[in-house]
Design a protein around this motif. Structure first.
Motif, short mmCIF file in Angstrom:
data_model
loop_
_atom_site.label_atom_id
_atom_site.label_comp_id
_atom_site.label_asym_id
_atom_site.label_seq_id
_atom_site.Cartn_x
_atom_site.Cartn_y
_atom_site.Cartn_z
N ILE A 157 -15.21 57.01 55.17
CA ILE A 157 -15.84 56.28 53.85
C ILE A 157 -16.04 54.74 53.88
N ILE A 158 -16.91 54.28 54.08
CA ILE A 158 -16.88 52.65 54.06
C ILE A 158 -17.42 51.86 52.73
N PHE A 159 -16.50 50.79 52.34
CA PHE A 159 -17.38 50.45 51.24
C PHE A 159 -17.21 48.64 51.63
N GLY A 160 -18.09 47.85 51.07
CA GLY A 160 -18.40 46.60 51.23
C GLY A 160 -18.35 45.74 52.47
N GLY A 161 -17.57 44.49 52.30
CA GLY A 161 -17.40 43.36 53.80
C GLY A 161 -18.36 42.75 53.21
N PHE B 283 -21.13 42.54 50.48
CA PHE B 283 -21.50 44.30 49.62
C PHE B 283 -20.89 44.78 49.00
N ASN B 284 -21.71 46.05 48.04
CA ASN B 284 -20.71 46.66 47.54
C ASN B 284 -21.38 47.71 48.23
N ASP B 285 -22.35 47.70 49.13
CA ASP B 285 -22.73 49.45 49.73
C ASP B 285 -21.94 50.74 49.75
N LEU B 286 -22.14 51.82 50.14
CA LEU B 286 -20.44 53.00 50.09
C LEU B 286 -21.68 53.58 51.24
N HIS B 287 -20.61 53.93 52.56
CA HIS B 287 -20.99 54.80 53.60
C HIS B 287 -20.44 55.77 54.11
N GLU C 174 -25.92 56.99 53.07
CA GLU C 174 -25.57 56.36 52.55
C GLU C 174 -25.52 56.43 50.70
N ILE C 175 -24.12 56.19 50.44
CA ILE C 175 -24.72 56.62 48.98
C ILE C 175 -24.90 55.53 48.43
N LYS C 176 -26.39 55.87 47.37
CA LYS C 176 -26.72 55.05 46.23
C LYS C 176 -26.45 55.27 44.45
N PRO C 177 -25.68 54.28 43.74
CA PRO C 177 -25.85 54.43 42.86
C PRO C 177 -26.61 54.99 42.21
#
Length: 663
Positions: A193-197, A208-212, A223-226
């Protein structure tokens, strides 16, 4: 321990001038021809050619440890719990930045390092992320900085290392996250799980605040989108992720936002919110911070042990007075109970005498955490007589060892300040507590119920000190930190900038104390003037401990402010007040220490009260030298101020014109 303080009333103007100059430099940087040390493409191409010459894996046993570094990755070998795997990182010596792509394997039991050199290795990087699963270690992202820090490159490559053969392989797959560094990556079951950066384009910094998600079984990115109207953490970097059961917790982080005023300047934001990600629905929920959470800080490290997450270190930027800023590097340890979502400080237990018989701890009923009503009534009925009175000493207001550790700037001994303090008996020598110094961006892992902290960075005045020390802490005993590898010395080089020197000179001319400060010598060996100066880690640690023999007036004032702010930062329930005796300290904070003891032992009654006192006693002894130093410095400062006022009065009577010209 703190950054160089700006002079009150001049900080804003100086900051604006430096901001304008930085913008000019950035504009010139985009237009001018790149130097050899700034051409990242050329540097990386050269590294790639050197890597192409390698034809086989080379393992060198029992080598010297890695050089000092921060923002590296450290993982436990899933197949060998006694082995730690270190990769990458960066080091800054005041002039140039060095980014590493070396790989080390460290055997904790043998205290031996192995250096691994393999063909087709990833290019050097820092601020990347790495996780280990089964027989492989996976690395994603990070950044490469040119030696002069004029250019930098963010990676989006994804690599895996075969831990058996030491062979690297780049995984080129569709759906990989965009280039970034400062993100966080965590392993949850068979998924990464990868988030942000963040990503810096020179013109702007994007967070970033995307979730992969990367499925290790299917070898596929997603990619998980809200969802519309759902809660979602804000964009950030430098936070921490840690899994528990079907959730992944997120805590803290850092980002920049544009100021609301017309200047349009950027302002750093330190986040201290907490979130939990449901890995079944991929939905976020906000977590209320219960218990005694740490204060807001950036650059901290976290590890996972059983049902709790552990937090260590970090930095807090404090405004001391006016425009004066100070950076405080923390070395506190906090625990977060994952099954109850409750924070608490982790205090080291005091070793009991051999005569004390161990007693089986009494556990609370199933499903119940914390104190029972019976425990609360015991605490309310607490009497000081239950604790051995001879362990209190009301005559230890100022320790005698301060006579040896501090001298006045005019060369006279600090004994004069303590002439009126005559304890009936000298305090027993207390061995110095071994503890890692405060730091940021350190590596932290847990293996076999043992916590390991490696490397990181701290600041001494306006200098960075990069570390290569390794500490361990038994998480079952929580009795003492052990230094496995002490910090080595590293040289700090600094060349003053002409324009900045002019600004410094202007500010120094406005400072009424500048002439007095300039007349005093640099006896502590740390150069503060222009040109090239050097300082090693030993000097830095000496300053941190207040062991500098001759502090100049300006340094003395800064040191006093540092101590005051440091003591004020800590929870008042765990920090003695200046002049407070051990008896008074424990009487004021007994409930806190018994709660902390209960987290360790689950004891109740008289045994719990004794455990609480042991923790308070250890904390008091830990901070007593600092409180003593504050008392001596304040007395010293007061004496100097009185002497200065008296001298100024005499000069005014003799020659008013000369005094006015000095202003």
């Amino acid at each position: 321990m703190g950054k160089k303080a700006k002079k009150a009333g001049k900080g804003k103007e100086k900051t604006e001038r430096k901001t304008a100059k930085a913008e000019e430099k950035r504009a010139r940087r985009e237009c001018k021809k790149l130097s050899e040390e700034d051409d990242i493409d050329a540097i990386l191409l050269k590294i790639q050619k050197e890597e192409a010459k390698k034809t086989e894996v080379h393992v060198e046993d029992n080598v010297p440890g890695p050089s000092p570094r921060s923002n590296s990755s450290l993982n436990v070998n899933p197949s060998k719990a006694s082995e730690l795997i270190l990769y990458g990182g960066e080091f800054y010596n005041g002039q140039k930045t060095f980014v590493y792509g070396d790989l080390y394997r460290y055997d904790v039991d043998k205290n031996e390092w192995k250096s691994i050199s393999s063909p087709n290795s990833p290019p050097p990087r820092s601020a990347h992320q790495a996780v280990a699963w089964k027989d492989h270690m996976y690395i994603y992202g990070g950044e490469f900085t040119s030696p002069n820090q004029e250019r930098f490159h963010h990676y989006k490559d994804f690599w895996r290392l075969d831990l058996k053969s030491n062979q690297w392989e780049q995984l080129v797959l569709k759906g990989c996250p965009s280039p970034r560094s400062g993100h966080r990556m965590v392993l949850h079951k068979h998924k990464i799980i990868i988030f942000g950066g963040f990503y810096d384009t020179l013109r702007e910094v994007r967070y970033f605040n995307d979730l992969h998600i990367f499925d290790l079984d299917l070898f596929k990115w997603q990619e998980i989108k809200p969802k519309l109207g759902s809660l979602w953490p804000s964009a950030r970097s430098g936070f921490q992720l840690f899994p528990y059961q079907d959730e992944v917790f997120l805590y803290g982080g850092y980002s920049k936002e544009i100021s609301a005023d017309k200047s349009g300047s950027e302002k750093g934001v330190v986040h201290h919110d907490m979130w939990a990600l449901d890995t079944r629905t991929w939905e976020w929920r906000k977590v209320k911070k219960a218990g005694m959470p740490p204060g807001p800080r950036a650059g901290f490290s976290m590890g996972l042990h059983k049902k709790r997450a552990l937090l260590f270190g970090g930095v807090v930027d404090m405004e001391v007075s006016g425009d004066e800023m100070m950076s405080l590097f923390m070395n506190e340890l906090y625990g977060f109970q994952l099954d109850t979502n409750r924070w608490y400080p982790l205090e080291l237990r005091k070793n009991k005498a051999a005569k004390d018989k161990p007693r089986e701890p009494r556990r609370p009923p199933d499903g119940q955490v914390g104190f029972t009503k019976e425990d609360a009534s015991v605490l309310e009925d607490f009497e000081m007589n239950d604790v051995d009175d001879q362990r209190y000493d009301d005559n230890d207001d100022v320790s005698l060892h301060m006579d040896k550790s501090l001298s006045l700037s005019n060369g006279s001994s600090s004994t004069n300040l303590l002439a009126n303090v005559q304890p009936e008996k000298e305090m027993n020598a207390v061995p110095e507590t071994v503890k890692p110094c405060g730091r940021i961006n350190a590596c932290m892992v847990v293996s076999r119920d043992t916590l390991y902290v490696y490397g990181g960075m701290m600041e001494i005045k306006d200098r960075e000190v990069t570390l290569d020390d390794l500490y361990m802490l038994n998480l079952n005993k929580l009795d003492e930190w052990k230094c496995i590898i002490p910090a080595s010395t590293s040289e700090w080089l600094e060349v003053s900038d002409d324009n900045d020197d002019e600004d410094e000179d202007e500010d120094d001319n406005d400072d009424s104390q500048s002439e007095d400060d300039g007349a005093e010598s640099d006896d502590d060996g740390v150069g503060l003037d222009g040109g090239v100066s050097s300082m090693n880690t030993e000097d830095a640690v000496a300053i941190l401990k207040g062991e500098s023999k001759n502090l100049r007036r300006k340094e003395k004032r800064l040191r006093i402010e540092q101590i005051r702010v440091t003591l004020g930062l800590s929870d008042s329930q765990r920090t003695p007040m200046p002049g407070e005796t051990l008896r008074d300290f424990y009487k004021r904070t007994s409930l806190y220490w018994q709660m902390a003891a209960h987290e360790h032992t689950q004891h109740t009654g008289k045994e719990l009260r004794k455990d609480g006192f042991d923790l308070a006693d250890a904390r008091y002894k830990e901070l007593k030298p600092v409180l003593d130093e504050l008392a001596v410095l304040e007395a010293d400062q007061k004496a100097e101020e009185e002497e200065s006022v008296e001298g100024s009065s005499k000069k005014n009577n003799k020659n008013t014109t000369r005094h006015s010209s000095r202003r």
